[in-house]
Design a protein around this motif. Structure first.
Motif, PDB file in Angstrom:
ATOM      1  N   ILE A   1       0.826  -1.199   0.000  1.00  0.00           N
ATOM      2  CA  ILE A   1       0.000   0.000   0.000  1.00  0.00           C
ATOM      3  C   ILE A   1       0.865   1.255   0.000  1.00  0.00           C
ATOM      4  N   GLN A   2       1.951   1.228   0.718  1.00  0.00           N
ATOM      5  CA  GLN A   2       2.815   2.400   0.785  1.00  0.00           C
ATOM      6  C   GLN A   2       3.663   2.466  -0.482  1.00  0.00           C
ATOM      7  N   TRP A   3       3.627   3.617  -1.140  1.00  0.00           N
ATOM      8  CA  TRP A   3       4.288   3.767  -2.416  1.00  0.00           C
ATOM      9  C   TRP A   3       5.792   3.618  -2.289  1.00  0.00           C
ATOM     10  N   ARG A   4       6.372   4.116  -1.212  1.00  0.00           N
ATOM     11  CA  ARG A   4       7.827   4.044  -1.061  1.00  0.00           C
ATOM     12  C   ARG A   4       8.290   2.601  -0.887  1.00  0.00           C
ATOM     13  N   VAL A   5       7.489   1.776  -0.238  1.00  0.00           N
ATOM     14  CA  VAL A   5       7.832   0.355  -0.076  1.00  0.00           C
ATOM     15  C   VAL A   5       7.766  -0.345  -1.428  1.00  0.00           C
ATOM     16  N   TRP A   6       6.727  -0.048  -2.199  1.00  0.00           N
ATOM     17  CA  TRP A   6       6.564  -0.642  -3.525  1.00  0.00           C
ATOM     18  C   TRP A   6       7.700  -0.200  -4.453  1.00  0.00           C
ATOM     19  N   ALA A   7       8.057   1.087  -4.381  1.00  0.00           N
ATOM     20  CA  ALA A   7       9.134   1.599  -5.223  1.00  0.00           C
ATOM     21  C   ALA A   7      10.463   0.951  -4.847  1.00  0.00           C
ATOM     22  N   GLY A   8      10.688   0.735  -3.563  1.00  0.00           N
ATOM     23  CA  GLY A   8      11.905   0.063  -3.131  1.00  0.00           C
ATOM     24  C   GLY A   8      11.980  -1.358  -3.650  1.00  0.00           C
ATOM     25  N   GLN A   9      10.863  -2.051  -3.661  1.00  0.00           N
ATOM     26  CA  GLN A   9      10.839  -3.419  -4.189  1.00  0.00           C
ATOM     27  C   GLN A   9      11.139  -3.435  -5.678  1.00  0.00           C
ATOM     28  N   ILE A  10      10.620  -2.455  -6.400  1.00  0.00           N
ATOM     29  CA  ILE A  10      10.869  -2.385  -7.843  1.00  0.00           C
ATOM     30  C   ILE A  10      12.342  -2.114  -8.107  1.00  0.00           C
ATOM     31  N   GLU A  11      12.931  -1.205  -7.331  1.00  0.00           N
ATOM     32  CA  GLU A  11      14.346  -0.904  -7.531  1.00  0.00           C
ATOM     33  C   GLU A  11      15.228  -2.118  -7.237  1.00  0.00           C
ATOM     34  N   ARG A  12      14.901  -2.865  -6.197  1.00  0.00           N
ATOM     35  CA  ARG A  12      15.708  -4.033  -5.838  1.00  0.00           C
ATOM     36  C   ARG A  12      15.517  -5.185  -6.819  1.00  0.00           C
ATOM     37  N   ALA A  13      14.279  -5.430  -7.243  1.00  0.00           N
ATOM     38  CA  ALA A  13      13.984  -6.599  -8.074  1.00  0.00           C
ATOM     39  C   ALA A  13      14.183  -6.330  -9.563  1.00  0.00           C
ATOM     40  N   GLY A  14      13.976  -5.112 -10.011  1.00  0.00           N
ATOM     41  CA  GLY A  14      14.104  -4.787 -11.433  1.00  0.00           C
ATOM     42  C   GLY A  14      12.981  -5.400 -12.235  1.00  0.00           C
ATOM     43  N   GLU A  15      13.307  -5.849 -13.453  1.00  0.00           N
ATOM     44  CA  GLU A  15      12.283  -6.413 -14.334  1.00  0.00           C
ATOM     45  C   GLU A  15      11.745  -7.741 -13.812  1.00  0.00           C
ATOM     46  N   GLU A  16      12.546  -8.494 -13.105  1.00  0.00           N
ATOM     47  CA  GLU A  16      12.100  -9.798 -12.594  1.00  0.00           C
ATOM     48  C   GLU A  16      10.965  -9.639 -11.592  1.00  0.00           C
ATOM     49  N   GLY A  17      10.951  -8.541 -10.854  1.00  0.00           N
ATOM     50  CA  GLY A  17       9.885  -8.304  -9.885  1.00  0.00           C
ATOM     51  C   GLY A  17       8.604  -7.803 -10.517  1.00  0.00           C
ATOM     52  N   ALA A  18       8.667  -7.437 -11.813  1.00  0.00           N
ATOM     53  CA  ALA A  18       7.497  -6.879 -12.489  1.00  0.00           C
ATOM     54  C   ALA A  18       6.824  -7.894 -13.399  1.00  0.00           C
ATOM     55  N   ARG A  19       7.148  -9.156 -13.249  1.00  0.00           N
ATOM     56  CA  ARG A  19       6.518 -10.179 -14.095  1.00  0.00           C
ATOM     57  C   ARG A  19       5.202 -10.630 -13.472  1.00  0.00           C
ATOM     58  N   ASN A  20       4.212 -10.855 -14.333  1.00  0.00           N
ATOM     59  CA  ASN A  20       2.909 -11.325 -13.860  1.00  0.00           C
ATOM     60  C   ASN A  20       2.904 -12.848 -13.802  1.00  0.00           C
ATOM     61  N   SER A  21       1.736 -13.440 -13.557  1.00  0.00           N
ATOM     62  CA  SER A  21       1.654 -14.896 -13.392  1.00  0.00           C
ATOM     63  C   SER A  21       1.952 -15.650 -14.683  1.00  0.00           C
ATOM     64  N   SER A  22       1.820 -14.984 -15.836  1.00  0.00           N
ATOM     65  CA  SER A  22       2.137 -15.624 -17.116  1.00  0.00           C
ATOM     66  C   SER A  22       3.609 -15.531 -17.469  1.00  0.00           C
ATOM     67  N   GLY A  23       4.388 -14.785 -16.689  1.00  0.00           N
ATOM     68  CA  GLY A  23       5.803 -14.637 -16.953  1.00  0.00           C
ATOM     69  C   GLY A  23       6.146 -13.439 -17.808  1.00  0.00           C
ATOM     70  N   GLU A  24       5.151 -12.631 -18.181  1.00  0.00           N
ATOM     71  CA  GLU A  24       5.383 -11.444 -18.990  1.00  0.00           C
ATOM     72  C   GLU A  24       5.566 -10.238 -18.088  1.00  0.00           C
ATOM     73  N   ILE A  25       6.283  -9.241 -18.590  1.00  0.00           N
ATOM     74  CA  ILE A  25       6.484  -8.011 -17.819  1.00  0.00           C
ATOM     75  C   ILE A  25       5.195  -7.205 -17.850  1.00  0.00           C
ATOM     76  N   ASP A  26       4.785  -6.692 -16.692  1.00  0.00           N
ATOM     77  CA  ASP A  26       3.559  -5.896 -16.600  1.00  0.00           C
ATOM     78  C   ASP A  26       3.637  -4.698 -17.531  1.00  0.00           C
ATOM     79  N   LYS A  27       2.489  -4.344 -18.116  1.00  0.00           N
ATOM     80  CA  LYS A  27       2.478  -3.229 -19.064  1.00  0.00           C
ATOM     81  C   LYS A  27       2.683  -1.878 -18.375  1.00  0.00           C
TER      82      LYS A  27
END
Length: 146
Positions: free
Chosen positions: A87-113
């Protein structure tokens, strides 16, 4: 969708498709067939029993099949949902920075739009604050030199 959630949802829809026409067809047949029987039997019953006998409902197996089908469909759809974001944007942004593209994949394995990479990129690349008093002082000195 994974194969398990797809098959669960498909099975639930098939079960619901089986339950709904049978409930409406059976209910229509039941009412038409029993209507003539009720008319003959209601004349001999008392007033309180007439109200109880006049109300007929669907058979229990059709009602249960509809409820079970709805639960199975809901289960299949819930199994397919993506992992919730913080819910907190800063926590979500931190996860994106740490994980990169691998953290943005959906259940099908594609990168979220809606993946944009570093969400702080705009804040880090914008110019700093403008000091109006300093600029005014510099402009006044420039005017005096002219």
């Amino acid at each position: 969708m994974t194969w398990f959630s797809k098959s669960t949802t498909t099975f639930g829809f098939l079960l619901l498709a089986h339950a709904c026409p049978s409930s409406s067809c059976y209910s229509a047949y039941e009412h038409s067939a029993l209507q003539s029987h009720r008319a003959a039997s209601l004349s001999s019953l008392s007033a309180t029993t007439q109200q109880a006998a006049a109300s007929s409902s669907l058979p229990l197996d059709i009602s249960l099949e509809t409820i079970v089908a709805t639960v199975i469909i809901t289960l299949g759809l819930v199994l397919n949902t993506a992992k919730l974001r913080p819910i907190q944007w800063r926590v979500w942004a931190g996860q994106i920075e740490r994980a990169g593209e691998e953290g943005a994949r959906n259940s099908s394995g594609e990168i979220d739009k809606d993946f944009v990479g570093n969400p702080f990129k705009l804040l880090e690349s914008r110019p700093g604050f403008v000091d109006i008093r300093k600029q005014r002082k510099e402009f006044a000195e420039w005017v005096k030199q002219q």
